[in-house]
Write a protein that holds these residues in place. Structure first.
Motif, mmCIF file in Angstrom:
data_model
loop_
_atom_site.group_PDB
_atom_site.id
_atom_site.type_symbol
_atom_site.label_atom_id
_atom_site.label_comp_id
_atom_site.label_asym_id
_atom_site.label_seq_id
_atom_site.Cartn_x
_atom_site.Cartn_y
_atom_site.Cartn_z
ATOM 1 N N HIS A 123 -69.860 47.145 20.901
ATOM 2 C CA HIS A 123 -69.832 45.689 20.794
ATOM 3 C C HIS A 123 -70.564 45.061 21.983
ATOM 4 O O HIS A 123 -71.310 44.095 21.842
ATOM 5 C CB HIS A 123 -68.405 45.163 20.736
ATOM 6 N N GLN A 124 -70.376 45.659 23.123
ATOM 7 C CA GLN A 124 -71.006 45.179 24.349
ATOM 8 C C GLN A 124 -72.528 45.205 24.244
ATOM 9 O O GLN A 124 -73.226 44.274 24.615
ATOM 10 C CB GLN A 124 -70.598 46.168 25.437
ATOM 11 N N VAL A 125 -73.030 46.313 23.686
ATOM 12 C CA VAL A 125 -74.485 46.478 23.566
ATOM 13 C C VAL A 125 -75.040 45.469 22.555
ATOM 14 O O VAL A 125 -76.068 44.831 22.787
ATOM 15 C CB VAL A 125 -74.824 47.931 23.150
ATOM 16 N N LEU A 126 -74.308 45.250 21.479
ATOM 17 C CA LEU A 126 -74.767 44.270 20.473
ATOM 18 C C LEU A 126 -74.757 42.867 21.080
ATOM 19 O O LEU A 126 -75.672 42.069 20.881
ATOM 20 C CB LEU A 126 -73.858 44.320 19.245
ATOM 21 N N SER A 127 -73.737 42.608 21.876
ATOM 22 C CA SER A 127 -73.610 41.292 22.514
ATOM 23 C C SER A 127 -74.773 41.100 23.488
ATOM 24 O O SER A 127 -75.386 40.042 23.608
ATOM 25 C CB SER A 127 -72.263 41.282 23.219
ATOM 26 N N MET A 128 -75.182 42.194 24.135
ATOM 27 C CA MET A 128 -76.326 42.135 25.073
ATOM 28 C C MET A 128 -77.606 41.873 24.273
ATOM 29 O O MET A 128 -78.436 41.060 24.653
ATOM 30 C CB MET A 128 -76.424 43.470 25.813
ATOM 31 N N THR B 202 -69.647 41.375 14.509
ATOM 32 C CA THR B 202 -68.458 40.836 13.827
ATOM 33 C C THR B 202 -67.643 41.971 13.207
ATOM 34 O O THR B 202 -66.427 42.054 13.393
ATOM 35 C CB THR B 202 -68.904 39.843 12.737
ATOM 36 N N ASP B 203 -68.350 42.906 12.536
ATOM 37 C CA ASP B 203 -67.630 44.030 11.907
ATOM 38 C C ASP B 203 -66.937 44.889 12.966
ATOM 39 O O ASP B 203 -65.796 45.315 12.809
ATOM 40 C CB ASP B 203 -68.611 44.899 11.099
ATOM 41 N N ILE B 204 -67.616 45.096 14.079
ATOM 42 C CA ILE B 204 -67.008 45.964 15.124
ATOM 43 C C ILE B 204 -65.808 45.257 15.751
ATOM 44 O O ILE B 204 -64.783 45.866 16.042
ATOM 45 C CB ILE B 204 -68.054 46.373 16.174
ATOM 46 N N GLY C 244 -59.954 45.105 16.342
ATOM 47 C CA GLY C 244 -58.635 44.486 16.095
ATOM 48 C C GLY C 244 -57.733 45.442 15.331
ATOM 49 O O GLY C 244 -56.581 45.684 15.724
ATOM 50 N N GLN C 245 -58.292 46.106 14.302
ATOM 51 C CA GLN C 245 -57.484 47.070 13.516
ATOM 52 C C GLN C 245 -57.051 48.236 14.416
ATOM 53 O O GLN C 245 -55.905 48.692 14.376
ATOM 54 C CB GLN C 245 -58.305 47.631 12.343
ATOM 55 N N SER C 246 -57.985 48.687 15.239
ATOM 56 C CA SER C 246 -57.678 49.855 16.106
ATOM 57 C C SER C 246 -56.539 49.526 17.072
ATOM 58 O O SER C 246 -55.626 50.321 17.275
ATOM 59 C CB SER C 246 -58.911 50.257 16.917
ATOM 60 N N LEU C 247 -56.588 48.317 17.634
ATOM 61 C CA LEU C 247 -55.578 47.954 18.652
ATOM 62 C C LEU C 247 -54.199 47.878 18.028
ATOM 63 O O LEU C 247 -53.204 48.293 18.593
ATOM 64 C CB LEU C 247 -55.928 46.609 19.279
ATOM 65 N N PRO D 130 -64.067 41.974 23.092
ATOM 66 C CA PRO D 130 -64.890 40.792 22.789
ATOM 67 C C PRO D 130 -63.997 39.569 22.562
ATOM 68 O O PRO D 130 -62.841 39.731 22.187
ATOM 69 C CB PRO D 130 -65.620 41.181 21.507
ATOM 70 N N PRO D 131 -64.535 38.377 22.759
ATOM 71 C CA PRO D 131 -63.713 37.161 22.613
ATOM 72 C C PRO D 131 -63.059 37.049 21.233
ATOM 73 O O PRO D 131 -61.898 36.683 21.130
ATOM 74 C CB PRO D 131 -64.683 36.020 22.828
ATOM 75 N N GLU D 132 -63.828 37.452 20.198
ATOM 76 C CA GLU D 132 -63.240 37.326 18.837
ATOM 77 C C GLU D 132 -61.986 38.201 18.714
ATOM 78 O O GLU D 132 -61.001 37.813 18.092
ATOM 79 C CB GLU D 132 -64.236 37.794 17.757
ATOM 80 N N THR D 133 -62.030 39.407 19.323
ATOM 81 C CA THR D 133 -60.874 40.314 19.201
ATOM 82 C C THR D 133 -59.704 39.799 20.033
ATOM 83 O O THR D 133 -58.552 39.856 19.617
ATOM 84 C CB THR D 133 -61.271 41.734 19.666
ATOM 85 N N ARG D 134 -60.015 39.219 21.200
ATOM 86 C CA ARG D 134 -58.933 38.663 22.041
ATOM 87 C C ARG D 134 -58.253 37.526 21.272
ATOM 88 O O ARG D 134 -57.035 37.427 21.261
ATOM 89 C CB ARG D 134 -59.504 38.079 23.331
ATOM 90 N N ARG D 135 -59.055 36.740 20.593
ATOM 91 C CA ARG D 135 -58.485 35.615 19.853
ATOM 92 C C ARG D 135 -57.650 36.129 18.677
ATOM 93 O O ARG D 135 -56.563 35.629 18.401
ATOM 94 C CB ARG D 135 -59.607 34.692 19.345
#
Ligand code: ATP
Ligand code: MG
Length: 580
Positions: free
Chosen positions: A504-509, A533-535, A540-543, A281-286
């Motif tokens: 995250h994808q499904v929530l974004s959908m 947001t939580d996911i 981010g933590q997982s990566l 997701p964009p937030e995680t990329r950022r």
């Protein structure tokens, strides 16, 4: 034309009955060739007009409804305006967006539109931090800032009804994108702004000139140069990731390779790696980009896919291509030169600690191709994308009452007429969703059309399952539930990471649908937003701690292969090249 086979049959009989012996001999002498077609077709057309008058009339009516010629006439208001278009033209990292945003900032009322939510968020943050009230509008987010006269949005969300003083259309070369190009074409033809700033490489400059000649807009070109030249490092990494350095961005073209590279670097050097790829997701990329840009931590190497090519502000010293081939959906092909240039150009950023950009390859064998790509001039785009609005599909469908939506789309694509400068955008995503929703009852043509644009990963069965569920609920007028639990914590293996990505994808959908349709049908937007947001945080933590063997979406969730003696199953390709 459904009566075509009958018409041909009757016409053949007509010609055999009526034509003289000489004419017959002449036709036989021609044989099946273009000359024969050129000779016979006008007679055949006249014959059909005589013999199949009604059918020809309805065929003509149908074709006229699939007429995508002269798209500039679709926006009469924009045509009535004298728009001034400024094209900031240059390679990556040459200040194009920066220049355009100066005018956006100064405008009384402005719109910025870009290809990614990330870019829209970036401009939203930058403007509000500079005291320019700016709202954010994407398919998933609608952040209206009170008293804001500026809006940052994704290209698909551009309003062609609202009036603006200044509009910025970023990455304008995406008009040529096989699937999304129509969104930029629509923005350029239809946005109602006195001053329009286009940012992009030179590949579409010529076609923008031609379009401006048709629309009557005035065009000015600002050529931008890279602040510092991009240099090729000829010595490469000699095939050894141990030679990776702080500030490097290692680019790989598959999710599996990205994790293998991260694993290998963290196993064989003291560097820690951030990770960026398209499914994030964009937030995680950022969050990963900020972690990489922040000098006060050990995460000083970035491992990324082509998703790094656009939109993120990254302080990259050197772009290292792990390889230069990628899977294009059916086979492994060399990465196109335009993409190599776009990605390599991310190295060196004005104002960052690495103003001079370097690029190289892991393997010495790939260096020649990299140099060849960087030398390649921008190929001039000849056609840009178009796709019909719902209204055009609807009036076309009225001619074919017995066809279902997927067949109407196919017929439209087959029958539509286009000017030479345009192509009909690929729409595999739309076709796949339209076919899946065929079995859903209670959806109007417009509902089906709108559901087809929902952000879904059509290659992920779970994502498609949820879209089907949302559409079925909507069709039965049942409020769509999220029906998805929150994971307990960050991922401990790749299967769990893939699951976080899908969630995250499904929530974004769901968020996208809650904005596209009415609140009653998708009432849990707030909850979906909080969960997303939580996911994103969990991702981010997982990566950051990911140190496991990557799976593929298909194999994820299947029983894991037997572990070998040293406790984990070795990733095949990369680690084996390192002696334990
Ligand atoms: N005139 C300038 N003064 C100060 N900083 C600048 C100037 N022009 C560009 N920059 C900075 O240089 C970096 C690259 O600029 P910008 O993003 O506008 O380039 P671009 O051509 O749009 O790149 P891309 O093709 O990657 O989108 C940004 O961090 C920007 O803030
Ligand atoms: Mg830019």
């Amino acid at each position: 034309m459904s009566f075509f086979p009958t018409a041909v049959q009757k016409f053949r009989k007509f010609v055999l009955d009526k034509c003289s012996a000489d004419l017959g001999l002449y036709l036989v002498s021609l044989g099946p060739c273009d000359d024969a077609v050129r000779f016979l077709f006008p007679i055949f057309a006249e014959y059909c007009l005589e013999e199949f008058t009604d059918e020809m009339k309805s065929f003509e009516a149908m074709i006229s409804k699939a007429d995508l010629t002269k798209p500039h006439t679709w926006f009469p208001f924009a045509r009535a305006m004298k728009r001034r278009i400024v094209y900031h033209c240059g390679p990556t990292n040459s200040g194009k967006t920066y220049e355009a945003l100066q005018r956006f900032k100064e405008a009384k009322k402005g719109i910025y539109c870009g290809p990614l939510r990330l870019l829209a968020m970036e401009v939203f943050d930058k403007m509000n931090s500079h005291g320019v009230y700016c709202s954010l509008l994407t398919g998933q987010e609608k952040k209206r800032v009170p008293f804001a006269n500026h809006v940052a949005c994704t290209i698909e969300m551009v309003s062609v009804d609202e009036m603006y003083d200044v509009a910025v259309i970023d990455e304008i070369q995406m008009m040529a994108d096989a699937t999304r190009g129509f969104a930029w074409t629509r923005a350029l033809l239809g946005v109602k702004a006195d001053e329009i700033h286009l940012c992009g490489d030179p590949s579409v400059l010529d076609i923008v000139r031609k379009i401006c000649a048709e629309t009557g807009d005035e065009l000015e070109v600002h050529h931008c140069e890279r602040f510092k030249k991009l240099e090729v490092e000829a010595k490469t990494l000699l095939g050894d990731l141990k030679n990776v350095k702080s500030g490097d961005c290692v680019v790989a073209f598959s999710r599996r390779e990205i994790f293998e590279v991260k694993l290998a670097i963290e196993k064989n050097t003291n560097h820690r790696c951030c990770v960026i790829y398209g499914a994030l997701p964009p937030e995680t990329r950022r969050q990963q980009a900020n972690l990489f840009n922040d000098q006060d931590n050990e995460f000083d190497v970035l491992v990324a896919s082509d998703a790094v090519g656009m939109g993120l502000n990254l302080n990259i010293r050197r772009v290292v291509f792990y390889n230069l081939s990628k899977y294009n959906g059916d086979k492994v092909v060399p990465v196109p030169a335009t993409q190599v240039k776009q990605i390599a150009g991310r190295a060196g950023r004005r104002g960052s600690r690495f103003p001079v950009g370097l690029t190289t390859t892991l393997q010495l064998d790939d260096l020649a191709y990299l140099i060849e790509c960087l030398k390649q001039p921008f190929d001039e785009v000849k056609k840009v994308g178009l796709f019909p609005f719902f209204e055009q599909v609807e009036s076309f469908a009225a001619q074919l009452p017995d066809l279902n939506f997927p067949k109407i789309l196919a017929k439209f694509a087959e029958s539509c007429r286009l000017d030479g400068m345009y192509f009909f955008c690929k729409h595999d995503h739309i076709k796949k969703v339209a076919n899946m929703l065929e079995k859903v009852k209670g959806l109007s043509l417009q509902d089906r059309f709108n559901f087809c644009f929902a952000p879904t990963n059509i290659r992920d069965p779970k994502s498609m399952y949820h879209l089907l569920r949302f559409a079925s609920d909507y069709g039965q007028k049942v409020p769509a539930s999220i029906a998805m639990g929150m994971p307990k914590g960050s991922a401990r293996n790749d299967t769990e990471l893939l699951d976080l990505e899908t969630k995250h994808q499904v929530l974004s959908m769901y968020l996208w649908l809650s904005h596209q349709f009415d609140y009653e049908s998708f009432p849990h937007g707030k909850k979906a937003e909080a969960m997303a947001t939580d996911i994103a945080d969990l991702l981010g933590q997982s990566l950051t701690k990911a140190n496991w063997k990557p799976e593929t979406r298909q194999s994820a969730g299947k029983p894991k292969p037997r572990k070998n003696e040293d406790g984990y199953d070795r990733p095949k390709s990369l680690i084996t090249s390192y002696k334990e």
